[in-house]
Structures are given as C-alpha cells and as structure tokens.
Design a protein around this motif. Structure first.
Motif, PDB file in Angstrom:
ATOM      1  N   ASP A   1       0.811  -1.219   0.000  1.00 41.36           N
ATOM      2  CA  ASP A   1       0.000   0.000   0.000  1.00 41.36           C
ATOM      3  C   ASP A   1       0.846   1.271   0.000  1.00 41.36           C
ATOM      4  O   ASP A   1       0.538   2.235   0.696  1.00 41.36           O
ATOM      5  N   GLY A   2       1.931   1.260  -0.769  1.00 38.25           N
ATOM      6  CA  GLY A   2       2.763   2.449  -0.886  1.00 38.25           C
ATOM      7  C   GLY A   2       3.666   2.696   0.307  1.00 38.25           C
ATOM      8  O   GLY A   2       4.302   3.736   0.402  1.00 38.25           O
ATOM      9  N   LYS A   3       3.727   1.732   1.220  1.00 38.65           N
ATOM     10  CA  LYS A   3       4.569   1.862   2.406  1.00 38.65           C
ATOM     11  C   LYS A   3       5.605   0.744   2.397  1.00 38.65           C
ATOM     12  O   LYS A   3       5.280  -0.404   2.136  1.00 38.65           O
ATOM     13  N   LEU A   4       6.845   1.107   2.715  1.00 40.07           N
ATOM     14  CA  LEU A   4       7.928   0.136   2.776  1.00 40.07           C
ATOM     15  C   LEU A   4       8.179  -0.200   4.245  1.00 40.07           C
ATOM     16  O   LEU A   4       8.623   0.636   5.020  1.00 40.07           O
ATOM     17  N   PHE A   5       7.868  -1.454   4.605  1.00 42.54           N
ATOM     18  CA  PHE A   5       8.035  -1.944   5.965  1.00 42.54           C
ATOM     19  C   PHE A   5       9.336  -2.728   6.055  1.00 42.54           C
ATOM     20  O   PHE A   5       9.818  -3.260   5.064  1.00 42.54           O
ATOM     21  N   ARG A   6       9.856  -2.856   7.255  1.00 40.50           N
ATOM     22  CA  ARG A   6      11.100  -3.597   7.448  1.00 40.50           C
ATOM     23  C   ARG A   6      10.902  -5.087   7.223  1.00 40.50           C
ATOM     24  O   ARG A   6      11.821  -5.794   6.838  1.00 40.50           O
ATOM     25  N   CYS A   7       9.690  -5.596   7.484  1.00 40.63           N
ATOM     26  CA  CYS A   7       9.468  -7.031   7.336  1.00 40.63           C
ATOM     27  C   CYS A   7       8.033  -7.316   6.895  1.00 40.63           C
ATOM     28  O   CYS A   7       7.149  -6.475   7.052  1.00 40.63           O
ATOM     29  N   PRO A   8       7.793  -8.511   6.357  1.00 42.62           N
ATOM     30  CA  PRO A   8       6.447  -8.841   5.883  1.00 42.62           C
ATOM     31  C   PRO A   8       5.429  -8.959   7.013  1.00 42.62           C
ATOM     32  O   PRO A   8       4.248  -8.685   6.806  1.00 42.62           O
ATOM     33  N   PHE A   9       5.869  -9.325   8.214  1.00 43.52           N
ATOM     34  CA  PHE A   9       4.916  -9.435   9.325  1.00 43.52           C
ATOM     35  C   PHE A   9       4.358  -8.069   9.692  1.00 43.52           C
ATOM     36  O   PHE A   9       3.165  -7.914   9.933  1.00 43.52           O
ATOM     37  N   ALA A  10       5.232  -7.071   9.738  1.00 42.03           N
ATOM     38  CA  ALA A  10       4.785  -5.709  10.050  1.00 42.03           C
ATOM     39  C   ALA A  10       3.839  -5.206   8.962  1.00 42.03           C
ATOM     40  O   ALA A  10       2.815  -4.574   9.254  1.00 42.03           O
TER      41      ALA A  10
ATOM     42  N   ALA B   1       0.451  -7.072   9.355  1.00 40.43           N
ATOM     43  CA  ALA B   1      -0.263  -6.616  10.555  1.00 40.43           C
ATOM     44  C   ALA B   1      -0.858  -5.234  10.333  1.00 40.43           C
ATOM     45  O   ALA B   1      -2.002  -4.969  10.727  1.00 40.43           O
ATOM     46  N   ALA B   2      -0.115  -4.354   9.662  1.00 35.90           N
ATOM     47  CA  ALA B   2      -0.632  -3.010   9.372  1.00 35.90           C
ATOM     48  C   ALA B   2      -1.806  -3.084   8.401  1.00 35.90           C
ATOM     49  O   ALA B   2      -2.827  -2.415   8.593  1.00 35.90           O
ATOM     50  N   LYS B   3      -1.669  -3.906   7.370  1.00 37.99           N
ATOM     51  CA  LYS B   3      -2.739  -4.040   6.369  1.00 37.99           C
ATOM     52  C   LYS B   3      -4.030  -4.556   7.003  1.00 37.99           C
ATOM     53  O   LYS B   3      -5.125  -4.142   6.648  1.00 37.99           O
ATOM     54  N   LEU B   4      -3.880  -5.476   7.965  1.00 38.66           N
ATOM     55  CA  LEU B   4      -5.046  -6.037   8.660  1.00 38.66           C
ATOM     56  C   LEU B   4      -5.534  -5.139   9.796  1.00 38.66           C
ATOM     57  O   LEU B   4      -6.501  -5.478  10.476  1.00 38.66           O
ATOM     58  N   GLN B   5      -4.852  -4.025   9.998  1.00 35.74           N
ATOM     59  CA  GLN B   5      -5.155  -3.093  11.092  1.00 35.74           C
ATOM     60  C   GLN B   5      -5.119  -3.805  12.449  1.00 35.74           C
ATOM     61  O   GLN B   5      -5.891  -3.507  13.350  1.00 35.74           O
ATOM     62  N   ALA B   6      -4.184  -4.752  12.564  1.00 35.16           N
ATOM     63  CA  ALA B   6      -4.023  -5.508  13.804  1.00 35.16           C
ATOM     64  C   ALA B   6      -3.087  -4.798  14.778  1.00 35.16           C
ATOM     65  O   ALA B   6      -2.991  -5.197  15.929  1.00 35.16           O
TER      66      ALA B   6
END
Length: 181
Positions: A145-154, A157-162
């Motif tokens: 979603d246009g955001k670069l996270f350090r890892c796939p889990f982060a 979790a962000a995408k799922l709003q967890a």
C-alpha cells in the motif's frame, strides 16, 4: 490487490528514492492470479536501479502467451515451490520457462513455518527484543500500500489493522495519496 496504475507509480516513486535496489520479489500466493502482473514485471525490469526480479510461484497458474515476453528478461528468475498435487501446473510451467530460457529454481515444499500470530502476547520489552533478534524475516523489506516496511509481518499486521499505525514503522514511497514522512 492493488490498482495497476498505483503499482506502477509506486515503482517509479521507489526508484526515485533509492540509489539501488538489489532485488524485488514478486510474491503471492500465486502472482499470476493478477492478470496484469507481466506489466508490473516489465516495469520492474526496465528500471536500471533494480538489479534482480524474483518471482515466487506455487505453479498453480501458468503465464498466458501474452505474458511470457515480459518475463523473458535477464533480471528475472522464478522460484517455484512444489506443493505436489496443489502445484498442478508445475510441469507446463517448467516447460514454458525452459522453452523461453528463463532462469528458475524448483524445490519441494518443506512444510509450513508458523512464524507469528496476531494476538496480544503480553511480552516484556526484552521478550520482544529476543523475538525480533531471532526473527527469520526481520530484514525482508516489504512494500504494501505504498509503504515500505522492514518485514512482511509488520506489513501484514498493518494491512489487517491488527497493530496501531505508527509512522515510524515504515517509509512512504508513493506520495500521491499519502503524507510524506
């Protein structure tokens, strides 16, 4: 699950922000569920800053004839996970790759690793630091979603709003619809 134009704009934005990108991984489940994935791969291989494009597939879908030309590039390499009967198109996929001289690796699935769960763990700060130190994916930068996270889990979790949206957890690479950091 992103709009094609948004994905292409994100690639441009990402390349404008980084000097070099060693490898971009195109993953799914099955990336060929997206009928426009070849356009994304073509955009990735056209970028001088991107050195390699790795396509991870479970061989359930073979690229269409119109998709093959974009996949036949020296930067592209396929990584096929063979789940036996679930990878029902592994033979025609490998035949297609070999026919076109596209590099690939095919390996049997070794099972499934349950790396995390989205639930409250009530860990201490030192407990979280231990988990992070042992994490197998802590350095696998993931674009979502246009955001670069350090890892796939982060990213997931962000995408799922967890987890709460902490702007310190990612870099925004597509500034079209999101505030820049």
């Amino acid at each position: 699950n992103a709009d094609l134009d948004e994905m292409l704009a994100t690639i441009d934005s990402m390349c404008a922000k980084f000097d070099e990108i060693y490898e971009v991984r195109v993953i799914g489940g099955e990336p060929f569920v997206n009928k426009d994935i070849h356009i994304v791969v073509e955009k990735l291989t056209a970028q001088e800053k991107i050195k390699k494009v790795a396509i991870f597939t479970n061989a359930t879908i073979v690229p269409r004839e119109t998709q093959w030309p974009a996949l036949r590039h020296e930067k592209v390499r396929f990584f096929i996970t063979d789940y036996d009967a679930l990878s029902r198109n592994i033979k025609p996929l490998i035949e297609g790759l070999e026919k076109r001289g596209i590099a690939y690796v095919s390996e049997k699935a070794n099972g499934w690793t349950d790396c995390a769960s989205l639930e409250k763990h009530n860990r201490s700060t030192s407990g979280n630091e231990e988990i992070y130190a042992a994490c197998c994916a802590k350095n696998l930068a993931t674009l979502a979603d246009g955001k670069l996270f350090r890892c796939p889990f982060a990213a997931n979790a962000a995408k799922l709003q967890a987890v709460p949206d902490y702007k310190e957890d990612y870099l925004v690479v597509d500034g079209a619809s999101r505030e820049q950091i």
